[in-house]
Design a protein around this motif. Sequence first.
Motif, PDB file in Angstrom:
ATOM      1  N   THR A 174      -5.098   3.358  -3.008  1.00 21.06           N
ATOM      2  CA  THR A 174      -3.668   3.549  -3.237  1.00 21.06           C
ATOM      3  C   THR A 174      -2.912   2.254  -3.456  1.00 21.06           C
ATOM      4  OG1 THR A 174      -3.181   3.468  -0.877  1.00 21.06           O
ATOM      5  CG2 THR A 174      -3.645   5.629  -1.837  1.00 21.06           C
ATOM      6  N   ALA A 231      -6.048   2.734   3.290  1.00 18.76           N
ATOM      7  CA  ALA A 231      -5.287   2.946   2.044  1.00 18.76           C
ATOM      8  C   ALA A 231      -6.213   3.177   0.864  1.00 18.76           C
ATOM      9  CB  ALA A 231      -4.367   1.763   1.780  1.00 18.76           C
ATOM     10  N   TYR A 288      -2.826   5.370   6.702  1.00 20.75           N
ATOM     11  CA  TYR A 288      -2.549   3.930   6.655  1.00 20.75           C
ATOM     12  C   TYR A 288      -1.169   3.590   7.214  1.00 20.75           C
ATOM     13  CZ  TYR A 288      -0.094   5.021   2.245  1.00 20.75           C
ATOM     14  OH  TYR A 288       0.744   5.547   1.294  1.00 20.75           O
ATOM     15  N   TYR A 317       0.786  -1.234   0.000  1.00 15.74           N
ATOM     16  CA  TYR A 317       0.000   0.000   0.000  1.00 15.74           C
ATOM     17  C   TYR A 317       0.821   1.289   0.000  1.00 15.74           C
ATOM     18  CZ  TYR A 317      -3.512  -3.403   1.437  1.00 15.74           C
ATOM     19  OH  TYR A 317      -4.328  -4.496   1.494  1.00 15.74           O
ATOM     20  N   GLY A 318       2.092   1.210   0.375  1.00 15.12           N
ATOM     21  CA  GLY A 318       2.878   2.420   0.546  1.00 15.12           C
ATOM     22  C   GLY A 318       3.710   2.802  -0.657  1.00 15.12           C
TER      23      GLY A 318
END
Length: 319
Positions: A309, A306, A250, A129-130
């Motif tokens: 994303t 999230a 998140y 997610y990052g």
Amino acid sequence: MNILGRIQKIPGGLLIVPMLAAAVINTVFPSFFQIGDPTTALFTSKGTMVLIGMILLISGTQLNLSQLLVTLKRAGVLCISRILISCLFGWAFVHFFGIRGVGGVSAVAFIAVLTSCNPGLYLALMNTYGDDVDRAAFGILNLIAVPVIPVMILNSASGVGIDYLSVLATLVPFLIGILLGNLDSNIQKMFAPGTLILLPFLGTSFGSNIDLRIAFQSSLSGLLVTVLFLLICMLPLIGIDRTILRRPGYAAAATCSVAGLSMVVPSMAAGFNPAYAPYVDTAIAQIAFAVILTSVTVPYIVKRLAGGTATEASASTNH
């Protein structure tokens, strides 16, 4: 037989699935992981710090110096906030309830869980997610994941302070990785898939130390300490992430999972102060339950925060 594909559909699955599998094996066959090296060194807590050190170095190679200030800003705010929250509520808990605690939750269990952070699960979630900055924050998060923080809070009245050598020891592999990755882009490319490869081993080393029977014997008090942890830590951190850092929240939520490493805190605290000794066994069981519960719930909270994303992050990871 797409085992990997199924595991990757689970948020943080590369760490969680091996951890739970190892916990089941350790519960049913407690001697299995202790048959000797290299099995014991590879799959138990004996090798946890080696794996963390390798992941720190690899994460460092992926951090471009141009992103360093942004990484320090994001991770620094979250880390400082976690430490302040832990100190404030930890001292308040001891002041109002003493070391015996309340509701079957002792001070040593409460503070061990309150200060805990599982950088391995954070990294597994940020790989999905990052962005690159979120993933690079892994190195900084390890500074608050060491057991010295809760022990410092528990024994602050005795004058136990921060072990600066432990902080330095955590930083060295990360800094070496930053140096190597920025000196040679080929090194950065070579180490790029490294964290994904090591995460299952890290999960196994956590799980091999968990006895599910002991963990679930303290399920009610373990549930209580977990709920307190999520309310006291996660909600404020998500608010800080959104208001100060202007992020979706998140990443803050991903820092709020309990690490298997926290199970060593009660014994360490009792070593410094014998007054904690009567609460060690129960505290370890409660922490183990919190490890399992947060490892399952936090990934789904992160997934909700999230939102859309994940697709973009996955795409950027693949290129």
